[in-house]
Design a protein around this motif. Structure first.
Motif, PDB file in Angstrom:
ATOM      1  N   VAL A  64      12.209  -2.353  19.617  1.00  0.00           N
ATOM      2  CA  VAL A  64      12.189  -2.121  21.062  1.00  0.00           C
ATOM      3  C   VAL A  64      11.270  -0.962  21.409  1.00  0.00           C
ATOM      4  O   VAL A  64      11.012  -0.705  22.574  1.00  0.00           O
ATOM      5  N   ASP A  65      10.781  -0.278  20.376  1.00  0.00           N
ATOM      6  CA  ASP A  65      10.043   0.963  20.543  1.00  0.00           C
ATOM      7  C   ASP A  65       8.556   0.818  20.261  1.00  0.00           C
ATOM      8  O   ASP A  65       7.824   1.792  20.298  1.00  0.00           O
ATOM      9  N   GLY A  66       8.099  -0.404  19.941  1.00  0.00           N
ATOM     10  CA  GLY A  66       6.698  -0.601  19.623  1.00  0.00           C
ATOM     11  C   GLY A  66       6.313  -0.135  18.231  1.00  0.00           C
ATOM     12  O   GLY A  66       5.150   0.080  17.950  1.00  0.00           O
ATOM     13  N   VAL A  67       7.309   0.031  17.370  1.00  0.00           N
ATOM     14  CA  VAL A  67       7.081   0.515  16.016  1.00  0.00           C
ATOM     15  C   VAL A  67       7.574  -0.532  15.030  1.00  0.00           C
ATOM     16  O   VAL A  67       8.731  -0.945  15.090  1.00  0.00           O
ATOM     17  N   ASP A  68       6.677  -0.954  14.131  1.00  0.00           N
ATOM     18  CA  ASP A  68       7.087  -1.881  13.077  1.00  0.00           C
ATOM     19  C   ASP A  68       7.709  -1.138  11.909  1.00  0.00           C
ATOM     20  O   ASP A  68       8.704  -1.584  11.343  1.00  0.00           O
ATOM     21  N   LEU A  80       0.828  -1.197   0.000  1.00  0.00           N
ATOM     22  CA  LEU A  80       0.000   0.000   0.000  1.00  0.00           C
ATOM     23  C   LEU A  80       0.874   1.264   0.000  1.00  0.00           C
ATOM     24  O   LEU A  80       0.609   2.213  -0.746  1.00  0.00           O
ATOM     25  N   ALA A  81       1.905   1.282   0.825  1.00  0.00           N
ATOM     26  CA  ALA A  81       2.816   2.436   0.869  1.00  0.00           C
ATOM     27  C   ALA A  81       3.520   2.612  -0.465  1.00  0.00           C
ATOM     28  O   ALA A  81       3.687   3.741  -0.951  1.00  0.00           O
ATOM     29  N   SER A  82       3.939   1.526  -1.081  1.00  0.00           N
ATOM     30  CA  SER A  82       4.583   1.598  -2.385  1.00  0.00           C
ATOM     31  C   SER A  82       3.631   2.192  -3.419  1.00  0.00           C
ATOM     32  O   SER A  82       4.007   3.055  -4.212  1.00  0.00           O
ATOM     33  N   ALA A  83       2.377   1.746  -3.416  1.00  0.00           N
ATOM     34  CA  ALA A  83       1.378   2.272  -4.345  1.00  0.00           C
ATOM     35  C   ALA A  83       1.135   3.760  -4.107  1.00  0.00           C
ATOM     36  O   ALA A  83       0.804   4.494  -5.038  1.00  0.00           O
ATOM     37  N   ALA A  84       1.315   4.220  -2.870  1.00  0.00           N
ATOM     38  CA  ALA A  84       1.114   5.628  -2.524  1.00  0.00           C
ATOM     39  C   ALA A  84       2.357   6.474  -2.809  1.00  0.00           C
ATOM     40  O   ALA A  84       2.323   7.692  -2.614  1.00  0.00           O
ATOM     41  N   GLY A  85       3.443   5.846  -3.240  1.00  0.00           N
ATOM     42  CA  GLY A  85       4.673   6.593  -3.506  1.00  0.00           C
ATOM     43  C   GLY A  85       5.408   7.005  -2.253  1.00  0.00           C
ATOM     44  O   GLY A  85       6.117   8.004  -2.228  1.00  0.00           O
ATOM     45  N   LEU A  86       5.254   6.218  -1.199  1.00  0.00           N
ATOM     46  CA  LEU A  86       5.871   6.519   0.087  1.00  0.00           C
ATOM     47  C   LEU A  86       7.024   5.564   0.361  1.00  0.00           C
ATOM     48  O   LEU A  86       7.121   4.508  -0.259  1.00  0.00           O
ATOM     49  N   VAL A 112       9.145   3.183   3.149  1.00  0.00           N
ATOM     50  CA  VAL A 112       8.973   2.412   4.373  1.00  0.00           C
ATOM     51  C   VAL A 112      10.350   2.050   4.902  1.00  0.00           C
ATOM     52  O   VAL A 112      11.199   1.570   4.150  1.00  0.00           O
ATOM     53  N   SER A 113      10.564   2.286   6.169  1.00  0.00           N
ATOM     54  CA  SER A 113      11.813   1.845   6.788  1.00  0.00           C
ATOM     55  C   SER A 113      11.467   1.114   8.082  1.00  0.00           C
ATOM     56  O   SER A 113      10.380   1.259   8.636  1.00  0.00           O
ATOM     57  N   GLN A 114      12.440   0.337   8.536  1.00  0.00           N
ATOM     58  CA  GLN A 114      12.217  -0.511   9.703  1.00  0.00           C
ATOM     59  C   GLN A 114      13.477  -0.503  10.552  1.00  0.00           C
ATOM     60  O   GLN A 114      14.586  -0.649  10.026  1.00  0.00           O
ATOM     61  N   VAL A 124       4.226   3.296  12.767  1.00  0.00           N
ATOM     62  CA  VAL A 124       3.068   2.407  12.843  1.00  0.00           C
ATOM     63  C   VAL A 124       3.425   1.066  13.465  1.00  0.00           C
ATOM     64  O   VAL A 124       4.541   0.561  13.320  1.00  0.00           O
ATOM     65  N   GLN A 125       2.465   0.530  14.172  1.00  0.00           N
ATOM     66  CA  GLN A 125       2.504  -0.842  14.659  1.00  0.00           C
ATOM     67  C   GLN A 125       1.457  -1.588  13.837  1.00  0.00           C
ATOM     68  O   GLN A 125       0.310  -1.142  13.735  1.00  0.00           O
TER      69      GLN A 125
END
Length: 181
Positions: free
Chosen positions: A34-38, A19-25, A27-29, A57-58
């Motif tokens: 340890v921070d509750g973030v995926d 979905l992020a790719s389709a939106a032109g955004l 994504v990093s991980q 985002v989680q």
């Protein structure tokens, strides 16, 4: 083959990546959660909010959603996970993304002449209006109501990051890019 729970979770994360790719955004991980973030999802470039506005985002999944009225009752967060998303004490806005998936993994995706279909639907909710626990526990669950109106789409994802984002418009002519021939 992956364990069923791991497979379901991985599919949910991949759903968000597509979905992020389709939106032109982008994504990093982090290398360790340890921070509750995926994921960090960001819009490259300048906006009125500064350079590369982003959200954290989680991602959670369920194949057996509990719908009540106009929301899903999601019980899949423990107090510790919840507290890493709740409140306003974050420099980057945080969201819970809930991806509803089929009960059978062989139904996660389907390919036909119209294209690739990913099942089923993703939703989002901010927990900024909820207070985190003072002493969160990992053995106690927290119910989160995820509104059914908060469907994750290309447009809604872009607007979570940058409220001034315009919806994507199709090009006037079909584009031929590498990998599309």
């Amino acid at each position: 083959m992956l364990d069923a729970q791991i497979h379901q979770g991985k599919f949910g994360e991949d759903y968000i990546r597509v979905l992020a790719s389709a939106a032109g955004l982008l994504v990093s991980q982090d290398d360790v959660d340890v921070d509750g973030v995926d994921f960090c999802i960001k819009k490259p470039g300048r906006s009125r909010f500064g350079w590369s506005p982003r959200i954290d985002v989680q991602v959670k999944t369920t194949s057996r959603p509990k719908r009540r009225a106009a929301a899903f009752d999601f019980d899949g967060l423990n107090q510790s996970q919840f507290s890493k998303l709740a409140g306003t004490d974050f420099s980057v806005p945080r969201f819970l993304f809930l991806v509803i998936v089929p009960t059978r993994a062989d139904q996660y995706a389907a390919l036909n002449t119209a294209g690739l279909l990913l099942r089923d639907v993703g939703y989002y909710v901010s927990l900024a209006d909820r207070a985190p626990f003072d002493e969160p526990r990992t053995d106690r669950r927290v119910r989160v109501n995820v509104p059914t109106a908060n469907v994750l789409t290309v447009t809604s994802l872009r607007q979570l990051i940058d409220p001034d984002s315009a919806p994507l418009t199709p090009p006037a002519e079909p584009l031929i890019t590498r990998g599309s021939e």
